[in-house]
Design a protein around this motif. Structure first.
Motif, PDB file in Angstrom:
ATOM      1  N   ARG A 123       0.816  -1.008   0.032  1.00 32.16           N
ATOM      2  CA  ARG A 123       0.079   0.010   0.141  1.00 32.16           C
ATOM      3  C   ARG A 123       0.924   1.301  -0.040  1.00 32.16           C
ATOM      4  O   ARG A 123       0.791   2.178  -0.639  1.00 32.16           O
ATOM      5  N   ASP A 124       1.920   1.289   0.719  1.00 34.46           N
ATOM      6  CA  ASP A 124       2.918   2.378   0.886  1.00 34.46           C
ATOM      7  C   ASP A 124       3.526   2.561  -0.492  1.00 34.46           C
ATOM      8  O   ASP A 124       3.829   3.742  -1.071  1.00 34.46           O
ATOM      9  N   ALA A 125       4.051   1.376  -0.833  1.00 40.41           N
ATOM     10  CA  ALA A 125       4.848   1.554  -2.287  1.00 40.41           C
ATOM     11  C   ALA A 125       4.040   2.254  -3.174  1.00 40.41           C
ATOM     12  O   ALA A 125       4.452   2.995  -4.134  1.00 40.41           O
ATOM     13  N   VAL A 126       2.647   1.508  -3.427  1.00 44.08           N
ATOM     14  CA  VAL A 126       1.725   2.271  -4.501  1.00 44.08           C
ATOM     15  C   VAL A 126       1.440   3.758  -4.155  1.00 44.08           C
ATOM     16  O   VAL A 126       1.740   4.607  -5.156  1.00 44.08           O
ATOM     17  N   ARG A 127       1.302   4.103  -2.977  1.00 46.60           N
ATOM     18  CA  ARG A 127       0.775   5.508  -2.552  1.00 46.60           C
ATOM     19  C   ARG A 127       2.004   6.388  -2.819  1.00 46.60           C
ATOM     20  O   ARG A 127       1.845   7.519  -3.216  1.00 46.60           O
ATOM     21  N   GLU A 128       3.174   5.980  -2.321  1.00 46.03           N
ATOM     22  CA  GLU A 128       4.330   6.725  -2.480  1.00 46.03           C
ATOM     23  C   GLU A 128       5.039   6.725  -3.919  1.00 46.03           C
ATOM     24  O   GLU A 128       5.964   7.607  -4.137  1.00 46.03           O
ATOM     25  N   GLY A 129       4.580   5.640  -4.824  1.00 41.41           N
ATOM     26  CA  GLY A 129       5.296   5.899  -6.035  1.00 41.41           C
ATOM     27  C   GLY A 129       6.550   4.981  -6.049  1.00 41.41           C
ATOM     28  O   GLY A 129       7.620   5.484  -6.698  1.00 41.41           O
ATOM     29  N   TRP A 130       6.705   4.295  -5.063  1.00 40.49           N
ATOM     30  CA  TRP A 130       8.060   3.457  -4.818  1.00 40.49           C
ATOM     31  C   TRP A 130       8.064   2.269  -5.762  1.00 40.49           C
ATOM     32  O   TRP A 130       7.376   1.509  -5.763  1.00 40.49           O
ATOM     33  N   LEU A 131       9.252   2.032  -6.281  1.00 44.72           N
ATOM     34  CA  LEU A 131       9.651   0.964  -7.290  1.00 44.72           C
ATOM     35  C   LEU A 131       9.564  -0.311  -6.185  1.00 44.72           C
ATOM     36  O   LEU A 131      10.057  -0.496  -5.145  1.00 44.72           O
ATOM     37  N   HIS A 132       8.849  -1.529  -6.581  1.00 42.15           N
ATOM     38  CA  HIS A 132       8.584  -2.691  -6.334  1.00 42.15           C
ATOM     39  C   HIS A 132       8.705  -3.701  -7.142  1.00 42.15           C
ATOM     40  O   HIS A 132       8.787  -3.316  -8.412  1.00 42.15           O
ATOM     41  N   ARG A 133       8.322  -4.951  -6.884  1.00 43.59           N
ATOM     42  CA  ARG A 133       8.618  -6.042  -7.937  1.00 43.59           C
ATOM     43  C   ARG A 133       6.930  -6.574  -8.110  1.00 43.59           C
ATOM     44  O   ARG A 133       6.532  -6.986  -7.146  1.00 43.59           O
ATOM     45  N   ILE A 134       6.839  -6.898  -9.318  1.00 44.39           N
ATOM     46  CA  ILE A 134       5.715  -7.619  -9.611  1.00 44.39           C
ATOM     47  C   ILE A 134       6.050  -8.835 -10.679  1.00 44.39           C
ATOM     48  O   ILE A 134       6.823  -8.697 -11.657  1.00 44.39           O
ATOM     49  N   ALA A 135       5.375  -9.893 -10.651  1.00 41.75           N
ATOM     50  CA  ALA A 135       5.797 -11.106 -11.728  1.00 41.75           C
ATOM     51  C   ALA A 135       4.589 -11.209 -12.430  1.00 41.75           C
ATOM     52  O   ALA A 135       3.427 -11.329 -11.685  1.00 41.75           O
ATOM     53  N   VAL A 136       4.653 -11.612 -13.832  1.00 41.36           N
ATOM     54  CA  VAL A 136       3.220 -12.292 -14.466  1.00 41.36           C
ATOM     55  C   VAL A 136       3.915 -13.454 -15.163  1.00 41.36           C
ATOM     56  O   VAL A 136       4.949 -13.509 -15.544  1.00 41.36           O
ATOM     57  N   VAL A 137       2.940 -14.213 -15.425  1.00 35.48           N
ATOM     58  CA  VAL A 137       3.063 -15.417 -16.220  1.00 35.48           C
ATOM     59  C   VAL A 137       2.278 -15.387 -17.573  1.00 35.48           C
ATOM     60  O   VAL A 137       1.198 -15.299 -17.247  1.00 35.48           O
ATOM     61  N   VAL A 138       2.790 -15.383 -18.582  1.00 32.75           N
ATOM     62  CA  VAL A 138       2.060 -15.520 -19.817  1.00 32.75           C
ATOM     63  C   VAL A 138       1.758 -17.057 -19.933  1.00 32.75           C
ATOM     64  O   VAL A 138       2.950 -17.813 -20.202  1.00 32.75           O
ATOM     65  N   CYS A 139       0.680 -17.527 -20.288  1.00 30.87           N
ATOM     66  CA  CYS A 139       0.448 -18.958 -20.205  1.00 30.87           C
ATOM     67  C   CYS A 139      -0.080 -19.593 -21.683  1.00 30.87           C
ATOM     68  O   CYS A 139      -0.703 -18.892 -22.166  1.00 30.87           O
ATOM     69  N   HIS A 140       0.727 -20.474 -21.996  1.00 29.70           N
ATOM     70  CA  HIS A 140       0.330 -21.304 -23.239  1.00 29.70           C
ATOM     71  C   HIS A 140      -0.238 -22.593 -22.939  1.00 29.70           C
ATOM     72  O   HIS A 140       0.027 -23.304 -22.024  1.00 29.70           O
ATOM     73  N   ASP A 141      -1.214 -22.952 -23.784  1.00 31.88           N
ATOM     74  CA  ASP A 141      -1.512 -24.310 -23.689  1.00 31.88           C
ATOM     75  C   ASP A 141      -0.769 -25.208 -24.856  1.00 31.88           C
ATOM     76  O   ASP A 141       0.366 -24.768 -25.575  1.00 31.88           O
ATOM     77  N   GLY A 142      -0.832 -26.472 -24.852  1.00 32.87           N
ATOM     78  CA  GLY A 142      -0.144 -27.394 -25.744  1.00 32.87           C
ATOM     79  C   GLY A 142      -0.154 -26.942 -27.137  1.00 32.87           C
ATOM     80  O   GLY A 142       0.531 -27.427 -28.034  1.00 32.87           O
TER      81      GLY A 142
END
Length: 165
Positions: free
Chosen positions: A21-40
């Protein structure tokens, strides 16, 4: 209770733990991960975020993901989010990270991918709807549907990383 994430600098080096919440409010850099999912068959999973979510409710996304917990790698967070949001386990491969300035606050976005079974079991608190799209259908779909702000950049960078035309 608010998530605890690691505040990072412009080179993605850890500075210390902070509340998300503080990171978003203050604009502090933090880390997010996403997965692009493929099927067979090489199709990509696209999903619509649940309406109850505070960040971009009802928007479509190209990947599933979330904030890294303290001490987590991009791959570990991506695998955890894959299980939490889609109810599947899969081998997650890190592809790249970039400083993402779209969305609610700036953050490092680590993009991973995985081949997952078509029969996912989405968590309805996170995912309202999903479908599988061919690579050729994705660019047009991103123009027609309301996607999260980072989805366009994820697709452009992911296509370049994978050598897609």
């Amino acid at each position: 209770m608010d998530e605890v994430v690691e505040r990072v600098d412009a080179q993605d080096r850890v500075l210390g733990p902070v509340s998300r919440r503080d990171a978003v409010r203050e604009g502090w850099l933090h880390r997010i991960a996403v997965v692009v999912c493929h099927d067979g068959q090489g199709r990509i999973l696209v999903h619509r975020r649940a309406e109850r979510l505070t960040r971009f409710p009802g928007h479509y996304e190209l990947g599933v993901g979330g904030a890294l917990a303290v001490g987590e790698s991009y791959e570990q967070a991506a695998a955890r989010e894959l299980d939490e949001e889609l109810g599947v386990s899969a081998t997650v491969r890190f592809r790249f990270a970039f400083l993402n300035r779209s969305g609610l606050s700036p953050h490092w976005l680590g993009v991973c991918d995985a081949v997952v079974p078509r029969a996912v079991m989405p968590n309805p608190d996170e995912v309202a709807w999903h479908t599988w799209l061919s690579r050729s259908d994705l660019p047009q779909t991103l123009q027609e549907w309301p996607f999260t702000p980072d989805s366009h950049e994820i697709l452009a960078r992911y296509r370049a990383c994978r050598g897609w035309q």
